[in-house]
Design a protein around this motif. Structure first.
Motif, PDB file in Angstrom:
ATOM      1  N   MET A 173      17.750  25.732  19.777  1.00  0.00           N
ATOM      2  CA  MET A 173      16.670  26.354  20.541  1.00  0.00           C
ATOM      3  C   MET A 173      17.081  26.492  22.005  1.00  0.00           C
ATOM      4  SD  MET A 173      14.124  26.927  18.463  1.00  0.00           S
ATOM      5  CE  MET A 173      12.677  27.051  19.503  1.00  0.00           C
ATOM      6  N   ILE A 174      16.762  27.639  22.558  1.00  0.00           N
ATOM      7  CA  ILE A 174      17.021  27.871  23.972  1.00  0.00           C
ATOM      8  C   ILE A 174      15.915  27.210  24.774  1.00  0.00           C
ATOM      9  CG2 ILE A 174      17.152  29.644  25.771  1.00  0.00           C
ATOM     10  CD1 ILE A 174      18.303  31.540  23.643  1.00  0.00           C
ATOM     11  N   GLU A 175      16.284  26.353  25.703  1.00  0.00           N
ATOM     12  CA  GLU A 175      15.304  25.651  26.524  1.00  0.00           C
ATOM     13  C   GLU A 175      15.187  26.249  27.926  1.00  0.00           C
ATOM     14  OE1 GLU A 175      13.301  23.479  25.371  1.00  0.00           O
ATOM     15  OE2 GLU A 175      14.247  23.094  23.425  1.00  0.00           O
ATOM     16  N   THR A 176      16.340  26.604  28.509  1.00  0.00           N
ATOM     17  CA  THR A 176      16.355  27.171  29.867  1.00  0.00           C
ATOM     18  C   THR A 176      17.280  28.372  29.886  1.00  0.00           C
ATOM     19  OG1 THR A 176      15.991  24.981  30.831  1.00  0.00           O
ATOM     20  CG2 THR A 176      16.804  26.703  32.301  1.00  0.00           C
ATOM     21  N   LEU A 177      16.757  29.504  30.309  1.00  0.00           N
ATOM     22  CA  LEU A 177      17.502  30.760  30.289  1.00  0.00           C
ATOM     23  C   LEU A 177      17.777  31.242  31.701  1.00  0.00           C
ATOM     24  CD1 LEU A 177      18.406  33.231  28.384  1.00  0.00           C
ATOM     25  CD2 LEU A 177      16.279  34.284  29.173  1.00  0.00           C
ATOM     26  N   LEU A 178      19.021  31.582  31.993  1.00  0.00           N
ATOM     27  CA  LEU A 178      19.356  32.254  33.252  1.00  0.00           C
ATOM     28  C   LEU A 178      19.382  33.757  33.002  1.00  0.00           C
ATOM     29  CD1 LEU A 178      21.785  31.424  36.054  1.00  0.00           C
ATOM     30  CD2 LEU A 178      22.062  33.626  34.915  1.00  0.00           C
ATOM     31  N   VAL A 179      18.692  34.495  33.852  1.00  0.00           N
ATOM     32  CA  VAL A 179      18.679  35.953  33.766  1.00  0.00           C
ATOM     33  C   VAL A 179      19.697  36.493  34.763  1.00  0.00           C
ATOM     34  CG1 VAL A 179      17.285  38.040  33.854  1.00  0.00           C
ATOM     35  CG2 VAL A 179      16.240  35.873  33.157  1.00  0.00           C
ATOM     36  N   ALA A 180      20.767  37.068  34.238  1.00  0.00           N
ATOM     37  CA  ALA A 180      21.864  37.543  35.090  1.00  0.00           C
ATOM     38  C   ALA A 180      21.596  38.968  35.550  1.00  0.00           C
ATOM     39  CB  ALA A 180      23.177  37.460  34.323  1.00  0.00           C
ATOM     40  N   ASN A 181      20.471  39.158  36.213  1.00  0.00           N
ATOM     41  CA  ASN A 181      20.081  40.496  36.641  1.00  0.00           C
ATOM     42  C   ASN A 181      19.024  40.385  37.723  1.00  0.00           C
ATOM     43  OD1 ASN A 181      19.582  43.507  36.408  1.00  0.00           O
ATOM     44  ND2 ASN A 181      20.878  43.178  34.605  1.00  0.00           N
ATOM     45  N   ARG A 182      18.408  41.494  38.052  1.00  0.00           N
ATOM     46  CA  ARG A 182      17.442  41.543  39.142  1.00  0.00           C
ATOM     47  C   ARG A 182      16.335  42.533  38.812  1.00  0.00           C
ATOM     48  NH1 ARG A 182      17.100  45.869  42.052  1.00  0.00           N
ATOM     49  NH2 ARG A 182      16.287  44.732  43.844  1.00  0.00           N
ATOM     50  N   ALA A 197      19.645  35.212  19.002  1.00  0.00           N
ATOM     51  CA  ALA A 197      20.650  34.390  19.674  1.00  0.00           C
ATOM     52  C   ALA A 197      20.560  32.930  19.232  1.00  0.00           C
ATOM     53  CB  ALA A 197      20.479  34.492  21.186  1.00  0.00           C
ATOM     54  N   GLU A 198      19.365  32.493  18.860  1.00  0.00           N
ATOM     55  CA  GLU A 198      19.176  31.123  18.363  1.00  0.00           C
ATOM     56  C   GLU A 198      19.575  30.981  16.896  1.00  0.00           C
ATOM     57  OE1 GLU A 198      15.412  29.597  21.121  1.00  0.00           O
ATOM     58  OE2 GLU A 198      15.013  30.690  19.247  1.00  0.00           O
ATOM     59  N   GLY A 199      19.928  32.106  16.255  1.00  0.00           N
ATOM     60  CA  GLY A 199      20.375  32.046  14.868  1.00  0.00           C
ATOM     61  C   GLY A 199      19.328  32.398  13.838  1.00  0.00           C
ATOM     62  N   ALA A 200      18.145  32.792  14.250  1.00  0.00           N
ATOM     63  CA  ALA A 200      17.084  33.121  13.303  1.00  0.00           C
ATOM     64  C   ALA A 200      17.400  34.414  12.562  1.00  0.00           C
ATOM     65  CB  ALA A 200      15.745  33.242  14.034  1.00  0.00           C
ATOM     66  N   ALA A 201      16.839  34.541  11.369  1.00  0.00           N
ATOM     67  CA  ALA A 201      17.016  35.748  10.571  1.00  0.00           C
ATOM     68  C   ALA A 201      15.831  36.687  10.757  1.00  0.00           C
ATOM     69  CB  ALA A 201      17.164  35.388   9.090  1.00  0.00           C
ATOM     70  N   LEU A 202      16.123  37.964  10.818  1.00  0.00           N
ATOM     71  CA  LEU A 202      15.069  38.964  10.879  1.00  0.00           C
ATOM     72  C   LEU A 202      14.451  39.154   9.490  1.00  0.00           C
ATOM     73  CD1 LEU A 202      16.924  41.722  12.964  1.00  0.00           C
ATOM     74  CD2 LEU A 202      15.084  40.238  13.792  1.00  0.00           C
TER      75      LEU A 202
END
Length: 669
Positions: A1-10, A301-306
């Motif tokens: 699970m993603i806990e903290t995400l950095l957004v590489a944009n503006r 990105a966390e590996g879940a299936a659609l």
């Protein structure tokens, strides 16, 4: 699970990703350049890391600094947004090598589609070599292999112009993408730009979330998008979706991406490219399918299936990009303070809030307004009305152009619009705005109402008071915004307009004026934004549209003049290059390109206004200039055609400021 995400944009896309993270309970980290230190995406994130500098090459394109920022802030994942490093395979590998989750496709998939020439070969399409083109190949579109967003793109219709256009495309591509490779493809006049949204997981499921039409473009950059692509035959839509799925499977794609096509008038579809990232126009697909593509990106990105199949689409969605630019003058980008931004009734994705400054370092996109309704006609009507009633106060924008476009008869016909729409209709769409004269009256009366009433009693009637305005910017035609002169009397019974029969002042207050025009009463909301030592601006919002005015001084300064042939910077920006052979003393023909300015990710050509001699040149590559800075002086040939010897005119101030000769005329009204 993603806990903290950095957004590489503006900007807008960073705020968009932050919004989904907030909904999912994911902590966020922003990065910012020095000009963006107080930007909205920084204010909305849980933490922020500075990228020292202003230029993208020193900040948002520094993958090493962004990875270090993620590690320092304790992030465990990186979302690239769109643009900047979003399609950079080396950056994706660096993120993964640092032990972070990359919210995007595998680096190998990015690499496969990163070059447009490689992507075409992968899809069985042979790109054209510009060096081998013949007259029979024309017209062609020269494009940057590593680029997008209209950068490094030129239409060539004449073989004699090919070498110059290729050189210009290479120079722009190198500046924008660090890669000067260009190629050519047949130019399809009257084609439609249609794309397919794909979403894939790591378990073999690939969704095709229908089509989008992005044909309405200016300078090869999209302005209005909609989904599904209207008027597209169902069989062709199915074919495009199947091709997009095959492309994604061929490179082992995961995450969100877009496959783009050019559809000719005869229905033939040409593969253009695959964008291995989220698109700017993704909200119309979200509205159509009722999904959150950013949330799905994170889950993949966390590996879940659609699920095996995507949701069913419903209704129609239309998106308009609101830019700080002046369509009437070559879409020149605008800067300044955004005083108000309110577009009620529709979804608004933006990276700005009231009070934010619009600078020169990044593109001119203010916001994206999105309407969704059961039918296309209802969605278009809702979006046009929302933009018409919006409060957008600050620099000039393309808002009026958007409203007129959405209401244009050709746009109303599904599938009729192609990429040449603005080539055909731009002059009409940027004609002076209807109702501007009444809005100027409201501006003058609101200003009068904010001052004390008349003084002592007079035996004779006084002369009318006069107030003059320039504007509205953005709708005054190529010769500049129109001038509006308002004459009014202030009486014990209110205000009278001696020059405007049929117009009666119902009421006037500093913020609201009601006018009766031929028996129809309409309110005009007036907001003034004074500037110390300057004219400031006045915004008038009416049910029939909005108008932006600049008060004109009562006694114009005759020193505000420039020498004939002076070329002033139409916008703040950077001189990126000067044409070969252009130097002080050089002779030039009318219309010859002299130099190029770059502002907000767009290049703007400055040409010679007349045949003559370059008698001053204050532009060198890398120079930053402000609006009105003197770039060059071309002294026109005298009548008869005899060129004058090169000489430095008195008007050419080496400081780069426009010439200001001593006033000789007495001030007048």
């Amino acid at each position: 699970m993603i806990e903290t995400l950095l957004v590489a944009n503006r900007g807008e896309i960073a705020c968009r990703v932050l919004r989904t993270c907030r909904d999912l309970g994911v902590a966020t980290v922003a990065v910012h350049s020095d000009p963006d230190a107080g930007a909205l995406h920084v204010r909305r994130a849980d933490a922020a890391v500075r990228l020292p500098g202003a230029a993208p090459a020193d900040t948002y394109l520094r993958g090493d600094l962004i990875v270090a920022a993620a590690l320092a802030a304790g992030a465990d994942a990186v979302h690239p947004g769109y643009g900047f490093l979003s399609e950079n395979a080396a950056f994706a590998r660096a993120v993964e090598a640092a032990g972070l989750t990359w919210v995007g496709p595998p680096p190998a998939a990015i690499e496969a589609m990163a070059s447009k020439t490689r992507a075409k070969r992968l899809m069985g399409v042979a790109p054209l070599d510009p060096a081998a083109l013949t007259e029979a190949d024309l017209p062609v579109l020269v494009k940057a292999a590593a680029g997008g967003g209209g950068r490094g793109m030129r239409v060539v219709r004449d073989l004699s112009a090919l070498a110059g256009e290729v050189a210009a495309a290479r120079a722009e591509a190198l500046s924008a993408f660090g890669d000067d490779e260009v190629f050519a493809e047949p130019y399809v006049a009257g084609g439609r730009h249609v794309e397919v949204q794909v979403l894939a997981d790591a378990h073999g499921t690939v969704w095709a979330l229908g089509t989008r039409d992005c044909s309405l473009q200016r300078r090869h950059q999209k302005v209005i998008e909609e989904a599904p692509a209207p008027g597209l035959p169902p069989a062709l839509a199915d074919e495009l979706c199947a091709t997009a799925v095959r492309a994604a499977r061929a490179i082992g794609y995961t995450g969100a991406g877009t496959v783009e096509f050019l559809v000719a008038a005869d229905g033939t579809a040409h593969f253009l490219e695959m964008n291995t990232r989220l698109q700017v126009e993704h909200p119309v697909t979200e509205a159509l399918y009722g999904v959150d593509l950013v949330a799905l990106q994170l889950r993949v990105a966390e590996g879940a299936a659609l699920p095996p199949e995507p949701p069913a689409p419903r209704g129609h969605a239309v998106e308009a990009r609101l830019y700080a630019e002046d369509p009437a003058r070559g879409f020149a980008p605008q800067t300044g303070t955004l005083h108000a931004l309110d577009v009620p009734g529709v979804r608004l994705d933006t990276g700005y809030a009231a009070g934010d400054g619009i600078g020169v370092h990044y593109d001119a996109l203010l916001a994206k307004a999105v309407a969704h309704a059961p039918t296309r006609r209802e969605a278009v009507r809702a979006l046009a009305r929302a933009l018409e009633r919006a409060r957008v106060h600050g620099p000039a924008t393309n808002r009026e152009l958007l409203v007129r476009t959405l209401r244009h008869p050709e746009f109303a016909e599904p599938g009729r619009v192609d990429t040449g729409f603005y080539d055909r209709y731009l002059a009409d769409l940027t004609a002076p705005a209807p109702g501007a004269g009444h809005a100027a009256v409201a501006a003058a009366l609101a200003e009068a109402a904010s001052r004390p009433g008349p003084g002592a009693w007079r035996n004779l009637p006084s002369a009318p008071r006069t107030r003059a305005y320039t504007g509205p910017e953005g709708a005054g035609g190529s010769d500049g915004p129109a001038a509006h002169v308002v004459r009014y009397h202030r009486t014990r019974d209110g205000y009278a307009l001696p020059d405007r029969p049929g117009v009666r002042v119902v009421s006037a207050a500093p913020d609201l004026v009601r006018l009766d025009v031929d028996g129809v009463v309409r309110p005009y909301a007036v907001t003034a934004y004074p500037v110390p030592g300057g004219a400031g601006t006045v915004h008038v919002d009416a049910p029939t549209g909005s108008h932006r005015f600049t008060p004109r001084p009562r006694f114009p300064d005759p020193a505000e003049r420039t020498a004939p042939g002076s070329l002033l910077a139409p916008m703040p920006g950077t001189v990126v290059r000067v044409a070969d052979g252009v130097a002080q003393g050089a002779r030039v023909e009318a219309g010859r390109p002299l130099l190029w300015l770059e502002a907000m990710k767009m290049e703007h050509q400055v040409t010679a206004p007349a045949a003559g001699v370059v008698t001053a040149l204050h532009a060198e590559p890398g120079r930053q200039v402000g609006v009105g800075a003197l770039l060059a002086v071309v002294t026109p040939d005298p009548p008869g055609g005899t060129a004058q010897p090169a000489q430095r005119p008195e008007a050419a101030d080496p400081s780069g400021e426009p010439a200001r000769p001593e006033p000789t005329d007495p001030p007048g009204e």
